[in-house]
Design an enzyme around this catalytic site. Sequence first.
Site, PDB file in Angstrom:
ATOM      1  N   CYS A 242     -19.164  -6.475-131.613  1.00 58.15           N
ATOM      2  CA  CYS A 242     -18.756  -5.446-130.758  1.00 58.15           C
ATOM      3  C   CYS A 242     -17.188  -5.298-130.602  1.00 58.15           C
ATOM      4  O   CYS A 242     -17.200  -6.575-129.880  1.00 58.15           O
ATOM      5  CB  CYS A 242     -19.608  -4.933-129.823  1.00 58.15           C
ATOM      6  SG  CYS A 242     -19.232  -3.506-128.929  1.00 58.15           S
TER       7      CYS A 242
ATOM      8  N   ASN B 163     -23.948  -5.247-143.433  1.00 56.57           N
ATOM      9  CA  ASN B 163     -23.919  -4.244-142.816  1.00 56.57           C
ATOM     10  C   ASN B 163     -22.726  -3.799-143.059  1.00 56.57           C
ATOM     11  O   ASN B 163     -21.707  -4.443-142.991  1.00 56.57           O
ATOM     12  CB  ASN B 163     -24.036  -4.821-141.251  1.00 56.57           C
ATOM     13  CG  ASN B 163     -23.900  -3.285-140.250  1.00 56.57           C
ATOM     14  OD1 ASN B 163     -23.260  -3.525-139.183  1.00 56.57           O
ATOM     15  ND2 ASN B 163     -24.470  -2.375-140.797  1.00 56.57           N
TER      16      ASN B 163
ATOM     17  N   MET C 281     -25.195   1.841-129.696  1.00 60.39           N
ATOM     18  CA  MET C 281     -25.172   2.444-128.470  1.00 60.39           C
ATOM     19  C   MET C 281     -25.270   3.874-128.380  1.00 60.39           C
ATOM     20  O   MET C 281     -24.788   4.489-128.876  1.00 60.39           O
ATOM     21  CB  MET C 281     -23.865   1.905-127.753  1.00 60.39           C
ATOM     22  CG  MET C 281     -23.829   0.308-127.442  1.00 60.39           C
ATOM     23  SD  MET C 281     -25.152  -0.247-126.560  1.00 60.39           S
ATOM     24  CE  MET C 281     -24.824   0.288-124.992  1.00 60.39           C
TER      25      MET C 281
ATOM     26  N   GLY D   2     -20.974   0.688-144.135  1.00 65.80           N
ATOM     27  CA  GLY D   2     -20.454   1.413-145.171  1.00 65.80           C
ATOM     28  C   GLY D   2     -21.399   1.800-146.131  1.00 65.80           C
ATOM     29  O   GLY D   2     -21.363   2.709-147.073  1.00 65.80           O
TER      30      GLY D   2
END
Length: 345
Positions: free
Chosen positions: A112, A223, A31, A225
């Site tokens: 999210c 997904n 975002m 790090g």
Amino acid sequence: MNAADTETGSAPAHEKQVAASGRRLSVAPMMDWTDRHCRVFHRQITRHTWLYTEMVTTGALVYGDVERHLRYDEVEHPVALQLGGSEPADLAKSAKLGQEWGYDEINLNCGCPSERVQKGAFGACLMNEPQLVADCVKAMRDAVTIDVTVKHRIGIDHSEEYGFVRDFVGTVADAGCRTFIVHARNAILKGLSPKENREIPPLRYEVAYQLKREFPELEIIINGGVKSDDEIALHLEHIDGVMLGREAYHNPWTMANWDARFYGDTAAPKTRAEVLAAMVPYIADQLAQHGGRGLKLNGITRHMLGLTTGLPGARAFRQMLSDPKKLASGDPRLLLEAASQIRSL
């Protein structure tokens, strides 16, 4: 429907076919960061990496300005539209719009953890309702012919029970989803900010690896790090793809070798100087078209501040592209002036 911006020209068809051959690498939806200008910039660095939009809510598409939210440039392909929502009918309408506008994939946000998203009853809290997610996926798949994928976490709050994410993936896969992007952290729904949710819950990559072992027919993308090419290569020994977020944004030149190393592309990549030069006509065109609707020079150049990270003169480069007086000129050649501060582009 010629929905995407075409003023900078579309990529040749054969390049699109090569680029769309696999989601081995991708840049995460973020975002306020991965807007269409950011994606055009990233595409100058890597031809094959999948790019994702910021999350777009179904309400914004069903009731709002569709063009504002879905406009993009043809050069961005392969590019995926990430949706936020939990009403199957609204998601189906939004997915159909995404396909009509030419997106290559529709992705549903089930990861999210922000309170604002939770109030909308979507995002990570949807992991508690796997059958609803399955219904959403089915509705979207019935509405489009492009891939419908899901991005999710490995757990909710402090439970580390593998069965939770296994059952979630299994239920959603039964609805026809073949690709799962697994952020390898739990989502803490209360007490942590979105930023803290990206940093505090421990990374457990082995959970994604186990999902791939248990569901070998599914495409599992990891997904969270990941910071280096060597880390990417290690993950690819266990799963199908790797998605990078903050590292790709703050240090975009990390993507410069991806086409060659991970896609086998033998074409020479652009240099940093060539990337900047390619953005000058794009910026000029965008300001000419959309400057009257609020687009400013820094709305595009802000995504490029990390391009010279680690090079002598990088600080001067960032300062020049952040100088309000220089930005106020609206002259895209400021990029070239900033580039002159770097001694080894």
